[in-house]
Design a protein around this motif. Structure first.
Motif, PDB file in Angstrom:
ATOM      1  N   LEU A  93      32.198  42.968 116.196  1.00  0.00           N
ATOM      2  CA  LEU A  93      32.254  41.510 116.203  1.00  0.00           C
ATOM      3  C   LEU A  93      30.858  40.913 116.184  1.00  0.00           C
ATOM      4  O   LEU A  93      29.879  41.583 116.492  1.00  0.00           O
ATOM      5  CB  LEU A  93      32.979  41.036 117.467  1.00  0.00           C
ATOM      6  N   ILE A  94      30.797  39.640 115.814  1.00  0.00           N
ATOM      7  CA  ILE A  94      29.535  38.905 115.909  1.00  0.00           C
ATOM      8  C   ILE A  94      29.689  38.015 117.133  1.00  0.00           C
ATOM      9  O   ILE A  94      30.324  36.965 117.083  1.00  0.00           O
ATOM     10  CB  ILE A  94      29.280  38.091 114.633  1.00  0.00           C
ATOM     11  N   GLN A 118      29.052  34.249 117.306  1.00  0.00           N
ATOM     12  CA  GLN A 118      29.842  33.339 116.477  1.00  0.00           C
ATOM     13  C   GLN A 118      31.224  33.144 117.096  1.00  0.00           C
ATOM     14  O   GLN A 118      31.642  33.899 117.957  1.00  0.00           O
ATOM     15  CB  GLN A 118      29.951  33.874 115.050  1.00  0.00           C
ATOM     16  N   GLN A 173      35.217  32.179 112.912  1.00  0.00           N
ATOM     17  CA  GLN A 173      34.249  32.801 111.999  1.00  0.00           C
ATOM     18  C   GLN A 173      34.387  34.321 111.995  1.00  0.00           C
ATOM     19  O   GLN A 173      34.195  34.971 110.973  1.00  0.00           O
ATOM     20  CB  GLN A 173      32.826  32.403 112.397  1.00  0.00           C
ATOM     21  N   ILE A 220      35.536  36.505 108.489  1.00  0.00           N
ATOM     22  CA  ILE A 220      34.328  37.028 107.834  1.00  0.00           C
ATOM     23  C   ILE A 220      34.603  38.114 106.794  1.00  0.00           C
ATOM     24  O   ILE A 220      33.908  38.203 105.786  1.00  0.00           O
ATOM     25  CB  ILE A 220      33.298  37.512 108.891  1.00  0.00           C
ATOM     26  N   ALA A 221      35.636  38.934 106.981  1.00  0.00           N
ATOM     27  CA  ALA A 221      35.850  40.023 106.026  1.00  0.00           C
ATOM     28  C   ALA A 221      36.636  39.582 104.798  1.00  0.00           C
ATOM     29  O   ALA A 221      36.807  40.351 103.860  1.00  0.00           O
ATOM     30  CB  ALA A 221      36.551  41.195 106.717  1.00  0.00           C
ATOM     31  N   LEU A 279      36.414  36.029 103.399  1.00  0.00           N
ATOM     32  CA  LEU A 279      36.070  34.610 103.221  1.00  0.00           C
ATOM     33  C   LEU A 279      36.469  34.071 101.857  1.00  0.00           C
ATOM     34  O   LEU A 279      36.844  32.913 101.733  1.00  0.00           O
ATOM     35  CB  LEU A 279      34.564  34.415 103.403  1.00  0.00           C
ATOM     36  N   THR A 280      36.384  34.936 100.847  1.00  0.00           N
ATOM     37  CA  THR A 280      36.653  34.429  99.500  1.00  0.00           C
ATOM     38  C   THR A 280      38.071  33.879  99.389  1.00  0.00           C
ATOM     39  O   THR A 280      38.328  32.971  98.617  1.00  0.00           O
ATOM     40  CB  THR A 280      36.436  35.522  98.445  1.00  0.00           C
ATOM     41  N   VAL A 306      33.556  27.305 101.485  1.00  0.00           N
ATOM     42  CA  VAL A 306      34.595  27.664 102.443  1.00  0.00           C
ATOM     43  C   VAL A 306      35.386  26.423 102.832  1.00  0.00           C
ATOM     44  O   VAL A 306      34.818  25.389 103.155  1.00  0.00           O
ATOM     45  CB  VAL A 306      33.970  28.287 103.710  1.00  0.00           C
ATOM     46  N   GLU A 339      40.392  27.657 107.156  1.00  0.00           N
ATOM     47  CA  GLU A 339      39.894  28.678 108.073  1.00  0.00           C
ATOM     48  C   GLU A 339      40.462  28.461 109.482  1.00  0.00           C
ATOM     49  O   GLU A 339      40.936  29.398 110.126  1.00  0.00           O
ATOM     50  CB  GLU A 339      38.363  28.629 108.114  1.00  0.00           C
ATOM     51  N   LYS A 341      40.883  39.894 112.537  1.00  0.00           N
ATOM     52  CA  LYS A 341      39.956  39.909 111.415  1.00  0.00           C
ATOM     53  C   LYS A 341      40.423  40.898 110.352  1.00  0.00           C
ATOM     54  O   LYS A 341      40.395  40.620 109.161  1.00  0.00           O
ATOM     55  CB  LYS A 341      38.580  40.279 111.944  1.00  0.00           C
ATOM     56  N   TRP A 342      40.882  42.082 110.810  1.00  0.00           N
ATOM     57  CA  TRP A 342      41.260  43.102 109.840  1.00  0.00           C
ATOM     58  C   TRP A 342      42.659  42.918 109.290  1.00  0.00           C
ATOM     59  O   TRP A 342      42.957  43.337 108.177  1.00  0.00           O
ATOM     60  CB  TRP A 342      41.054  44.492 110.427  1.00  0.00           C
TER      61      TRP A 342
END
Lengths: 507, 394
Positions: A355-356, A359, A363, A367-368, A370-371, A379, A384, A421-422
Motif C-alpha cells: 500500500l501507499i 495516500q 487512491q 491505483i492498479a 486507473l485507466t 481521472v 473513483e 485494490k486487487w
C-alpha cells in the motif's frame, strides 16, 4: 544434569493486541546445547530478543537469571557484558570491512587514543583458529561465502568471552557441508565450556546435536525434552510443534469439481542475481478454475519468490521453465503484463510493498486500474469515489470516508484495502501472500468469507500461508515448499498438520 | 464569536497548507512598511513577477523530481546553455523565433532524458548524474559563448517573453491609464474560481465528505477573490499582465492539472509514495523517471528562454545557482524529501516567497551577503515548520 546457567522465569511480553510470550519459562544448563523449536510466530525470536536486551528490562514481565543472578538488560551491550552473544539469521557484519575489523569493531584494542591494529590482527588470528577458519584476517567479509561469514560471527562472539552463544537459524542459508561444519564447531565449543542455544527448523539437525530441546507454540512453553533420555524424535517434535486446535472458524464452502486449468507452471527455476543464489528449483504445479490451492512452508522457503517470479518477475530473477495462463505460454517482463493476463498479487508485506500509506483509501484502491476510471487520461474523481465506496461496503472496510489515509487504518482494514485494490483489476487468478498475517480473528474470518465468495464466482486463488490451520481450513489442495522446491503435494483429505510440517522441515 | 472560533479552528487544522500563504503576506506587509509602499507598487510587483518567472518554472519541474525521490542539479546551467543556444540560433543562424523556441524546448527534453537514463536503467543516484550534467552544461555554456562573450539578442518578439506585456484594448476614453484587458481577465478569474469552488463543495457534500462550514467557505471565497482583485488592480495600474506571468500561470495550470487529475499524475505520486508498491501495481517506475526528468529538461529550456529574454542577451554565467533556488523554492513550498508529497502550486508560492525576500531587500539596499543569510534562515524555518506540523498531524 549440571547447574542452570540461564533461567528465564514466567516471561510475558505483549505487543499492542498480541501476547507474543505468555508466561514462558526456560532453563539452560551449563555446558549443553539447547535447541529451541516451534512454528513461525511461536515466539522463539521474541524470547531471544528479551534475553539479549533488544526489548529492555521493564517492557516484559518475569525474571532472567544468569549464573544465578537476576539480570536487568537495558540494551544489547548489557547482555554482551554478561557473556551472552546472539547471532541473527541476517548476519550483522560489515561487508566492506576486513575480518579483523569486524571481529573487534565493538571493542577495539587501544593504546590511548590509537588503535593497536597489530594486536587486533594477532588476536583475530587466534579467534579464527578457534572456529577452524584458516584464512587471512585481512580478507574483506564480502569476499567470504555465507558459511564462512557465519564462522566470523561466531569468532566475533568468542572474542567477547562469550559464555552463552545464541544462534538464530544458523544453517538456514548454508549448504550441507557448511551446516555439518558448523554443527561440529558447536560440539567442539561445547567441550571448551561454551553453552549454546540454537533455534532451528531443521529437525534432523536438532536431533543430531541437541542435549535438550524446548518446544514453543503460540507464545507458550509446550515441553522440554531430554535427548539423553531418548525423549527426542521427529514425530514427538512435530506433534508438539503443531498440536494447535483447528477451531471451526472457516466458512462453509461447497467444494465443487474444479474446472479447467487456468495456471500451470512447469520445471520452473529461478536464480536471483542480487543474492547470487538459486531461489526456486524445478517447481511444478497447476491451478484450476474455482479452486483454492494452499502453499505451505516455513518463512524463507521460497513461496514469496515463486509468487513474484510468476507475477511479472519484478525482482529480475533469471528464470527457466514454462508458465501457462489459460493454456497460453506467457513470458512476463513486468507486473502490468501479469495484471493484463488476469493475475493479481496481494503482497505479504502490505506496508512495505503493498500500500501507499500516505495516500487515502480511494487512491490505493484505484491505483492498479486507473485507466478504467479515466477518460482521455483524466481521472474521473467521482467514479473513483464511487468505486472505492463500493469496495468499502462490500469488503466492510472500517473507515469514516474513503478519503482517510491508509496509514491511519488498522492492519485488518489495510488488508481489506489491499484486497479491494486487487479485486478492482477484476482478476481471474488471485495470489494471496500471507493474507491474514497480523490481523485480528474477526477480520480473518471476513477475509476467509470473501475468499469463499470469490471462488464461488469462478475466481481461482493461490494462498501462501504459514498458518497450518488456515491452510487446512481453506485449501482444496496443499503444496509444501521447502528450500525452493516443492517437497510435497497433498489433496486436502490427506493433509494433516503433522504431514505438512514433516515435509516443510525436510530439506 | 463562533465566527472567530471557526477561523482559528480552520487555521489550526490547515496550518501546514496556509502557513506558506500567511508567510508570503507577512513578508509583503513587512517590506511594504519598510519601503514606505514601494514594494507593493505596481511597477515593483510587475518586476517581482518577471524576476520570479525563470525560477518559478524550474521549481514546478523540481517539485515532481523531488516527489519521485530524486534531485536534479543540472537544471541551472542547462537553462543557461539552452538560453545561449536560443540566442545563437536567433542571431547567427537567423532562425525565426517560432522555430527557435520549440527547438530549444525539444533539446531540453532530450537533455532531461539523458540525465534520466543512468538513473532509471542503471540505478545511478540522480545526485551524481545531474552533478555531472551541472559540470557538462557549464562547460558547454562557456564553450558556445567563448568566442563572442555576451550575445545580444535583438529579436523583439523573443525579448517580449521576458519584458513585454499583453496588449490592451484601444483607448476608448474611460478608465484612462488603466490596463483594461488585465482588469477583465482578473474579473473572469474571480468568476471561474467562485464557480469551481461552489461545484467542488457540492460534489464533496454529495459524498458526505467533510467541507468547510458555510461562513468559513464564504470567507475563503471573499479572501481569495479580494487577493486576485487587488493584484489585478495593481498590475492594471502599470502595464498590465506580463508575458512572463502568462507563461508561468500556464505552466502552473497545466502541471497542476496533470499532477492532480490525470493518470500520469497519479502514477507519479504513487511512485513517490512507495516505489515498490507502485511497481507491483503495474506502474512502470522507470518510465515515470524518464517522463519526470524529460519534463524537467523542457522546463529548464523554458527557464533559459525566459532568462535570456529578460536580459535580452545570453551571458557566460547565465543559470548560475538557479538549481539551488528552485530546490529551495520547492522545499519552502512544502515538498517532502521523503517523497510522494508536494504540490506544484505550493512550490510556486515558495518561489514567490524567496524572490520577495531578494526583491524587498534589494529595495532596502541591504547587502547581498545579508540576503543569502536571510534566505537560508527562511528556508530552514519553513522546512522545520513543515516537519513539525506534519508529525503533529499524526
Amino acid at each position: 544434569m549440571n547447574t542452570a546457567l540461564l533461567e528465564m522465569r514466567s516471561i510475558t511480553k505483549e505487543f499492542p493486541g498480541v501476547k507474543a510470550l505468555n508466561n514462558v519459562s526456560f532453563q539452560v544448563a551449563q555446558g549443553e546445547i539447547h535447541c529451541l523449536v516451534g512454528e513461525n510466530g511461536a515466539g522463539k525470536s521474541t524470547l531471544m530478543k528479551v534475553l539479549s536486551g533488544v526489548y529492555p528490562f521493564g517492557t516484559y514481565s518475569g525474571d532472567i537469571l544468569f549464573n544465578g543472578e537476576v539480570q536487568r538488560f537495558n540494551r544489547i551491550s548489557d547482555s554482551e557484558k554478561t557473556g551472552i552473544a546472539i547471532i541473527y539469521q541476517e548476519l550483522a557484519l560489515f561487508p566492506e570491512l576486513s575480518i579483523y575489523e569486524n571481529i573487534y569493531i565493538g571493542h577495539l584494542q587501544d593504546k590511548g587514543f590509537l588503535v593497536d591494529w597489530n594486536e587486533v590482527i594477532r588476536k583475530s588470528g587466534e579467534m579464527l583458529k578457534k572456529v577452524r577458519l584458516n584464512i587471512n584476517p585481512a580478507t574483506k567479509v564480502k569476499d567470504l561465502g555465507v558459511g564462512k561469514q557465519q564462522l566470523v560471527e561466531i569468532a566475533k562472539a568468542l572474542s567477547k568471552d562469550v559464555k552463552l552463544l545464541i544462534l538464530d537459524e544458523p544453517t538456514a542459508a548454508l549448504n550441507e557441508d557448511d551446516s555439518e561444519n558448523l554443527l561440529n564447531l558447536l560440539r567442539d565449543l561445547k567441550h571448551h565450556g561454551v553453552t549454546s542455544i540454537m533455534i532451528s527448523h531443521k529437525l534432523k539437525e536438532v536431533i543430531s546435536i541437541a542435549d535438550t530441546v524446548t518446544v514453543l507454540r503460540d507464545g507458550q512453553t509446550i515441553c522440554t525434552l531430554d535427548a539423553h533420555k531418548g525423549e527426542v524424535s521427529e514425530q514427538v517434535l512435530i506433534k508438539n510443534m503443531v498440536g494447535r486446535e483447528i477451531d471451526h472458524i472457516y466458512p462453509e464452502r461447497e467444494r465443487k469439481q474444479p474446472g479447467e486449468v487456468v495456471l500451470e507452471v512447469k520445471n520452473w527455476s529461478a536464480y536471483d542475481p542480487a543474492l547470487g543464489r538459486t531461489v526456486l528449483k524445478n517447481v511444478n504445479f497447476q491451478l484450476r478454475k474455482g479452486e483454492i490451492i494452499g502453499f505451505a512452508g516455513l518463512m524463507g522457503s521460497g513461496r514469496t519468490e515463486l509468487a513474484r517470479s510468476i507475477f511479472g518477475n519484478s525482482l529480475g530473477y533469471r528464470i527457466e521453465g514454462e508458465l501457462f495462463i489459460k493454456g497460453q505460454r506467457q513470458h512476463f517482463t513486468h507486473p502490468h503484463e501479469a495484471i493484463e493476463a488476469g493475475i493479481a498479487y496481494v503482497t505479504e508485506d502490505r506496508k512495505g510493498n503493498g500500500l501507499i500509506l500516505i495516500q487515502d483509501v480511494k487512491q490505493n484502491i484505484s491505483i492498479a486500474n486507473l485507466t478504467e476510471l479515466a477518460e482521455h487520461w483524466v481521472v474521473n474523481d467521482n467514479a473513483e469515489i464511487k468505486v472505492a465506496t463500493e469496495y468499502k461496503t462490500s469488503l466492510n472496510i472500517k473507515t469514516p470516508t474513503v478519503e482517510q489515509k491508509v496509514g491511519n487504518l488498522s492492519g485488518g482494514n489495510q488488508q481489506k484495502v489491499s484486497l479491494g485494490k486487487w479485486l478492482f483489476v477484476k482478476p481471474d487468478i488471485l495470489i494471496l501472500d500471507e493474507p491474514t498475517r497480523g490481523i485480528d480473528v474477526g477480520a480473518k474470518y471476513e477475509i476467509y468469507t470473501i475468499m469463499t465468495r470469490l471462488v464461488a464466482q469462478g475466481m481461482s486463488i493461490i494462498m501462501i500461508s504459514s498458518e497450518l490451520p488456515e491452510v487446512l481450513g481453506m485449501s482444496d489442495k496443499v503444496y509444501i515448499v521447502s528450500g525452493g522446491k516443492i517437497t510435497g503435494e497433498l489433496p486436502i483429505e490427506e493433509a494433516t498438520q503433522e504431514k505438512i510440517m514433516q515435509l516443510a522441515t525436510n530439506y | 464569536m463562533t465566527f472567530f472560533k471557526n477561523i482559528s479552528k480552520v487555521l489550526q487544522q490547515n496550518i501546514r497548507e496556509y502557513g506558506m500563504y500567511i508567510a508570503l503576506v507577512l513578508i509583503m506587509v513587512i517590506f511594504s512598511v519598510m519601503t514606505k509602499g514601494v514594494f507593493m507598487s505596481a511597477r515593483n510587483i510587475s518586476n517581482l513577477v518577471n524576476q520570479m518567472g525563470y525560477i518559478g518554472v524550474l521549481a514546478v519541474g523540481m517539485t515532481l523530481i523531488i516527489v519521485i525521490r530524486h534531485i536534479d542539479l543540472s537544471v541551472g546551467f542547462l537553462a543557461g546553455f539552452l538560453g545561449a543556444v536560443a540566442a545563437i540560433a536567433l542571431k547567427y543562424w537567423g532562425l525565426p523565433v517560432y522555430v527557435v523556441i520549440p527547438m530549444v524546448l525539444v533539446l531540453g527534453i532530450i537533455a532531461g532524458l539523458i540525465t534520466a537514463f543512468p538513473v532509471a536503467r542503471l540505478g545511478v543516484p540522480a545526485f551524481v548524474t545531474s552533478l555531472a550534467g551541472w559540470l557538462i552544461y557549464r562547460g558547454l555554456l562557456q564553450l558556445v559563448t567563448a568566442g563572442t562573450g555576451t550575445i545580444i539578442i535583438e529579436d523583439k518578439a523573443f525579448n517580449a517573453l521576458g519584458n513585454g506585456f499583453i496588449p490592451d484594448f484601444p483607448d476608448m476614453g474611460f478608465l484612462p491609464g488603466i490596463h483594461k484587458v488585465t482588469l477583465l481577465l482578473g474579473l473572469i478569474a474571480i468568476v471561474l474560481f467562485v464557480i469551481s469552488a461552489i461545484n467542488d463543495r457540492r460534489n464533496k457534500q454529495a459524498y458526505n465528505f467533510e467541507v468547510l462550514s458555510m461562513d468559513m467557505f464564504v470567507l475563503q471565497l471573499v479572501v481569495v477573490s479580494a487577493v486576485i482583485a487587488y493584484i489585478t488592480w495593481i498590475l492594471s495600474g502599470y502595464n498590465g499582465i506580463s508575458w512572463t506571468l502568462v507563461i508561468v500561470l500556464l505552466v502552473v495550470g497545466v502541471y497542476d492539472f496533470i499532477a492532480s487529475r490525470t493518470v500520469l499524475g497519479r502514477h507519479i505520486y504513487a511512485v513517490g509514495g512507495n516505489p515498490d508498491a507502485a511497481e507491483l501495481s503495474g506502474i512502470n517506475v522507470k518510465n515515470i523517471v524518464f517522463v519526470v526528468f524529460g519534463s524537467m529538461g523542457m522546463l529548464s529550456a523554458l527557464s533559459g528562454i525566459l532568462f535570456a529574454a529578460r536580459l535580452q542577451s545570453a551571458t557566460t554565467t547565465a543559470g548560475t545557482l538557479f538549481e539551488l533556488d528552485a530546490i529551495a523554492a520547492a522545499y519552502v513550498g512544502g515538498v517532502s524529501a521523503a517523497g510522494g508529497v508536494g504540490k506544484v502550486t505550493g512550490s510556486i508560492i515558495g518561489a514567490l516567497v524567496m524572490m520577495s525576500l531578494v526583491n524587498g531587500m534589494n529595495l532596502l539596499g541591504s547587502d547581498i551577503s545579508l540576503q543569502y543569510i536571510i534566505r537560508g534562515i527562511v528556508l530552514v524555518v519553513a522546512v522545520v515548520f513543515d516537519v513539525m506540523t506534519r508529525t503533529r498531524g499524526k
